[in-house]
Write a protein that holds these residues in place. Structure first.
Motif, mmCIF file in Angstrom:
data_model
loop_
_atom_site.group_PDB
_atom_site.id
_atom_site.type_symbol
_atom_site.label_atom_id
_atom_site.label_comp_id
_atom_site.label_asym_id
_atom_site.label_seq_id
_atom_site.Cartn_x
_atom_site.Cartn_y
_atom_site.Cartn_z
ATOM 1 N N THR A 55 0.828 -1.221 0.000
ATOM 2 C CA THR A 55 0.000 0.000 0.000
ATOM 3 C C THR A 55 0.856 1.262 0.000
ATOM 4 O O THR A 55 0.340 2.351 0.258
ATOM 5 C CB THR A 55 -0.963 0.022 1.203
ATOM 6 O OG1 THR A 55 -0.208 -0.071 2.421
ATOM 7 C CG2 THR A 55 -1.953 -1.126 1.129
ATOM 8 N N LYS A 56 2.136 1.108 -0.319
ATOM 9 C CA LYS A 56 3.011 2.278 -0.368
ATOM 10 C C LYS A 56 2.550 3.267 -1.432
ATOM 11 O O LYS A 56 2.609 4.485 -1.247
ATOM 12 C CB LYS A 56 4.454 1.850 -0.650
ATOM 13 C CG LYS A 56 5.442 3.004 -0.542
ATOM 14 C CD LYS A 56 6.879 2.531 -0.647
ATOM 15 C CE LYS A 56 7.846 3.690 -0.479
ATOM 16 N NZ LYS A 56 9.260 3.243 -0.530
ATOM 17 N N HIS A 57 2.061 2.741 -2.570
ATOM 18 C CA HIS A 57 1.584 3.633 -3.635
ATOM 19 C C HIS A 57 0.339 4.402 -3.189
ATOM 20 O O HIS A 57 0.133 5.545 -3.596
ATOM 21 C CB HIS A 57 1.284 2.830 -4.910
ATOM 22 C CG HIS A 57 0.148 1.866 -4.783
ATOM 23 N ND1 HIS A 57 0.241 0.686 -4.072
ATOM 24 C CD2 HIS A 57 -1.130 1.927 -5.268
ATOM 25 C CE1 HIS A 57 -0.923 0.049 -4.131
ATOM 26 N NE2 HIS A 57 -1.765 0.776 -4.837
ATOM 27 N N VAL A 58 -0.490 3.775 -2.341
ATOM 28 C CA VAL A 58 -1.667 4.466 -1.806
ATOM 29 C C VAL A 58 -1.221 5.607 -0.895
ATOM 30 O O VAL A 58 -1.758 6.717 -0.954
ATOM 31 C CB VAL A 58 -2.577 3.485 -1.042
ATOM 32 C CG1 VAL A 58 -3.819 4.207 -0.514
ATOM 33 C CG2 VAL A 58 -2.981 2.316 -1.930
ATOM 34 N N PHE A 59 -0.231 5.319 -0.051
ATOM 35 C CA PHE A 59 0.331 6.352 0.840
ATOM 36 C C PHE A 59 0.897 7.519 0.027
ATOM 37 O O PHE A 59 0.625 8.686 0.330
ATOM 38 C CB PHE A 59 1.428 5.744 1.715
ATOM 39 C CG PHE A 59 2.345 6.765 2.327
ATOM 40 C CD1 PHE A 59 1.874 7.674 3.261
ATOM 41 C CD2 PHE A 59 3.691 6.826 1.959
ATOM 42 C CE1 PHE A 59 2.714 8.620 3.825
ATOM 43 C CE2 PHE A 59 4.533 7.772 2.508
ATOM 44 C CZ PHE A 59 4.047 8.674 3.443
ATOM 45 N N THR A 60 1.671 7.222 -1.008
ATOM 46 C CA THR A 60 2.278 8.273 -1.829
ATOM 47 C C THR A 60 1.220 9.144 -2.478
ATOM 48 O O THR A 60 1.313 10.384 -2.483
ATOM 49 C CB THR A 60 3.182 7.646 -2.909
ATOM 50 O OG1 THR A 60 4.183 6.850 -2.280
ATOM 51 C CG2 THR A 60 3.840 8.723 -3.764
ATOM 52 N N ASN A 61 0.171 8.507 -3.005
ATOM 53 C CA ASN A 61 -0.903 9.246 -3.661
ATOM 54 C C ASN A 61 -1.665 10.116 -2.655
ATOM 55 O O ASN A 61 -1.997 11.268 -2.928
ATOM 56 C CB ASN A 61 -1.843 8.262 -4.359
ATOM 57 C CG ASN A 61 -2.497 8.857 -5.583
ATOM 58 O OD1 ASN A 61 -1.987 9.809 -6.177
ATOM 59 N ND2 ASN A 61 -3.630 8.320 -5.973
ATOM 60 N N LEU A 62 -1.935 9.551 -1.485
ATOM 61 C CA LEU A 62 -2.621 10.310 -0.437
ATOM 62 C C LEU A 62 -1.800 11.521 -0.002
ATOM 63 O O LEU A 62 -2.323 12.624 0.134
ATOM 64 C CB LEU A 62 -2.866 9.407 0.774
ATOM 65 C CG LEU A 62 -4.198 8.687 0.880
ATOM 66 C CD1 LEU A 62 -4.156 7.664 2.005
ATOM 67 C CD2 LEU A 62 -5.343 9.655 1.082
ATOM 68 N N LYS A 63 -0.537 11.301 0.209
ATOM 69 C CA LYS A 63 0.352 12.377 0.654
ATOM 70 C C LYS A 63 0.334 13.530 -0.341
ATOM 71 O O LYS A 63 0.242 14.707 0.050
ATOM 72 C CB LYS A 63 1.770 11.828 0.807
ATOM 73 C CG LYS A 63 2.777 12.840 1.319
ATOM 74 C CD LYS A 63 4.117 12.185 1.624
ATOM 75 C CE LYS A 63 4.766 11.656 0.367
ATOM 76 N NZ LYS A 63 6.154 11.179 0.620
ATOM 77 N N ASN A 64 0.381 13.199 -1.621
ATOM 78 C CA ASN A 64 0.388 14.244 -2.652
ATOM 79 C C ASN A 64 -0.948 14.971 -2.739
ATOM 80 O O ASN A 64 -0.998 16.183 -2.967
ATOM 81 C CB ASN A 64 0.744 13.636 -4.009
ATOM 82 C CG ASN A 64 2.184 13.145 -4.054
ATOM 83 O OD1 ASN A 64 3.032 13.647 -3.325
ATOM 84 N ND2 ASN A 64 2.450 12.160 -4.898
ATOM 85 N N LYS A 65 -2.052 14.235 -2.556
ATOM 86 C CA LYS A 65 -3.380 14.844 -2.661
ATOM 87 C C LYS A 65 -3.707 15.699 -1.429
ATOM 88 O O LYS A 65 -4.338 16.745 -1.548
ATOM 89 C CB LYS A 65 -4.463 13.771 -2.835
ATOM 90 C CG LYS A 65 -4.458 13.090 -4.188
ATOM 91 C CD LYS A 65 -4.793 14.020 -5.335
ATOM 92 C CE LYS A 65 -6.251 14.407 -5.355
ATOM 93 N NZ LYS A 65 -6.598 15.236 -6.526
ATOM 94 N N ILE A 66 -3.275 15.259 -0.247
ATOM 95 C CA ILE A 66 -3.560 16.020 0.973
ATOM 96 C C ILE A 66 -2.744 17.303 1.002
ATOM 97 O O ILE A 66 -3.234 18.359 1.397
ATOM 98 C CB ILE A 66 -3.284 15.149 2.218
ATOM 99 C CG1 ILE A 66 -4.320 14.022 2.281
ATOM 100 C CG2 ILE A 66 -3.349 15.990 3.494
ATOM 101 C CD1 ILE A 66 -4.035 12.989 3.339
ATOM 102 N N GLY A 67 -1.491 17.203 0.615
ATOM 103 C CA GLY A 67 -0.710 18.411 0.363
ATOM 104 C C GLY A 67 0.174 18.935 1.476
ATOM 105 O O GLY A 67 1.171 19.569 1.204
ATOM 106 N N VAL A 68 -0.159 18.665 2.735
ATOM 107 C CA VAL A 68 0.644 19.237 3.832
ATOM 108 C C VAL A 68 1.850 18.328 4.082
ATOM 109 O O VAL A 68 1.972 17.675 5.117
ATOM 110 C CB VAL A 68 -0.201 19.412 5.116
ATOM 111 C CG1 VAL A 68 -1.147 20.575 4.969
ATOM 112 C CG2 VAL A 68 -0.977 18.134 5.442
ATOM 113 N N LEU A 69 2.785 18.322 3.151
ATOM 114 C CA LEU A 69 3.870 17.346 3.162
ATOM 115 C C LEU A 69 4.741 17.437 4.403
ATOM 116 O O LEU A 69 5.277 16.429 4.877
ATOM 117 C CB LEU A 69 4.737 17.521 1.902
ATOM 118 C CG LEU A 69 3.995 17.353 0.563
ATOM 119 C CD1 LEU A 69 4.969 17.510 -0.588
ATOM 120 C CD2 LEU A 69 3.299 15.999 0.494
#
Length: 424
Positions: A55-69
């Motif tokens: 689920t690393k790709h899910v985490f990466t996508n979520l991180k980018n969409k949420i934005g507060v890196l």
């Protein structure tokens, strides 16, 4: 390290599964500034996302969409999601770093995603860590049937006639991007033929489709469809089908003012016309009905004929409607055979679960009567389809609504049924 003079952190922990939507919705709500429940659900200063190698790709996508890196910390379990010591030690290690640097005011564990072992071991880690340091803990879930965050018996947002769909709005494009799907065709919200009275047309063609005496009409329409699907379709191929087109149109001439000269003027116009007659009319009829009640049921977007790709595999969705972040997927077929309709229903269920998770709803639109009557015999009816779906927990979990011949024949009945679906 001393934390004197520093504001303590409110930490949100999310266990990540295959569907990013529940986490995205919850984090977007919690990050809002002016909530009336912020004392009970603090705005997070740090977001810890617990994921696996799968689920690393899910985490990466979520991180980018949420934005507060700068606030997001990933905790990679690799393949150790069932290893209690692995989960607890990695989570405890990250919490210790935050406690040492700034101090922790509260820990909020959102356990909707991820596997059961991940959630259980994360809970044990939080309980042990917080108890030793007297830190406030919150454990929450996104309710699968209601658009609310649950904490024990409490639900959020507070009861003010609103739910999460009133606070979090997703476009269809946002929803697809969240799942790393590329839209190749945005779909449309307008009719193919503006000059066609779609209500009168639908009433007439429904009668024809369900009358066994129109076998010649059906044969001509199927011949047109077969030719229209040729990859190397030429004008001379189209011209040979004039007789079949006239045979189809003579039964519809009062409700379908598209003459042969217009239908055959180009390959594109021929394909569009045949596709409409062969079944797209049903999608457009349902789309028209949804548009009529769109504002009444607080829909933000409705589109027909969306084409997308996921890992190079194409998919086409008949109609998608968005209510806040909740997706309603409509699958439409002019078939009155229960086997065909059931197959499309399960296909739609799979796609809806993939995109919208447990909150997504499927609406199956077909020519099936409500009870056993009609050309296809007593077995082919929505009553039996509902029983078949219930055996797979689909209808039981309120995932699927059925619209059949009776509702389609009466426009007021159809719009009322749609209102009931969107407001349930």
């Amino acid at each position: 390290m001393s934390t004197f003079g520093k504001s303590k952190l409110n930490v949100l922990i999310c266990t990540i599964g295959s569907n990013p939507l529940p986490i995205y919705v919850t984090t977007q709500y919690l990050m809002q500034e002016n909530r009336n429940d912020v004392d009970e659900l603090p705005k997070p200063d740090r977001l810890l996302f617990v994921h696996t190698k799968n689920t690393k790709h899910v985490f990466t996508n979520l991180k980018n969409k949420i934005g507060v890196l700068n606030r997001i910390i990933g905790i990679d379990l690799g393949g150790g999601e069932r290893d209690r010591d692995e989960v607890m030690s990695k989570l405890t290690n990250e919490l210790s770093k935050l406690e040492d640097s700034c101090g922790i005011n509260s820990i909020h564990l959102f356990y909707t995603g991820g596997t059961k072992p991940m959630s259980v071991f994360s809970f044990l880690a939080v309980e042990e860590f917080a108890r030793e340091r007297n830190i406030r803990t919150i454990y929450s879930d996104l309710h699968p049937d209601y658009a609310q965050i649950t904490v024990g018996r409490k639900v959020f947002p507070f009861s003010d006639g609103k739910d999460l769909r009133d606070y979090i709005h997703l476009t269809i494009k946002d929803l697809f991007e969240l799942h790393n799907m590329q839209i190749s065709q945005q779909g449309k919200s307008q009719m193919t033929f503006e000059q066609v009275d779609i209500i009168r047309f639908a009433n007439r063609i429904i009668d024809i489709i369900n009358d066994s005496s129109y076998s010649s009409w059906r044969d001509s329409l199927n011949k047109l469809k077969k030719v229209s699907e040729k990859k190397d379709l030429r004008r001379e191929d189209i011209e040979k089908k004039r007789a079949d087109y006239e045979n189809v149109r003579k039964e519809l001439k009062d409700v379908f003012p598209i003459h042969w000269s217009q239908a055959s003027k180009s390959v594109k116009s021929f394909r569009e016309t045949v596709e409409f007659l062969h079944g797209k009319w049903l999608e457009e009829y349902v789309l028209y009905a949804i548009e009529k009640i769109k504002s009444d049921v607080s829909l933000s977007e409705v589109r027909q004929g969306i084409e997308a790709r996921y890992e190079r595999r194409p998919c086409e969705l008949d109609i998608v409607a968005m209510k806040g972040y909740q997706m309603y997927l409509f699958s439409c077929t002019t078939s009155s055979k229960i086997k065909t309709v059931k197959g499309k229903a399960f296909e739609a269920l799979y796609r809806a679960e993939q995109l919208g998770g447990s909150h997504a709803k499927v609406v199956m639109v077909s020519m099936l009567p409500s009870k056993g009557k009609g050309m296809e015999g007593s077995e082919s009816c929505n009553d039996n389809l509902e029983k078949d779906l219930a055996s797979f927990n689909a209808q039981y979990e309120k995932k699927v609504s059925l619209i059949g011949r009776e509702e389609l024949k009466d426009f007021e009945t159809l719009t009322q049924k749609l209102k009931d679906i969107f407001c349930s």
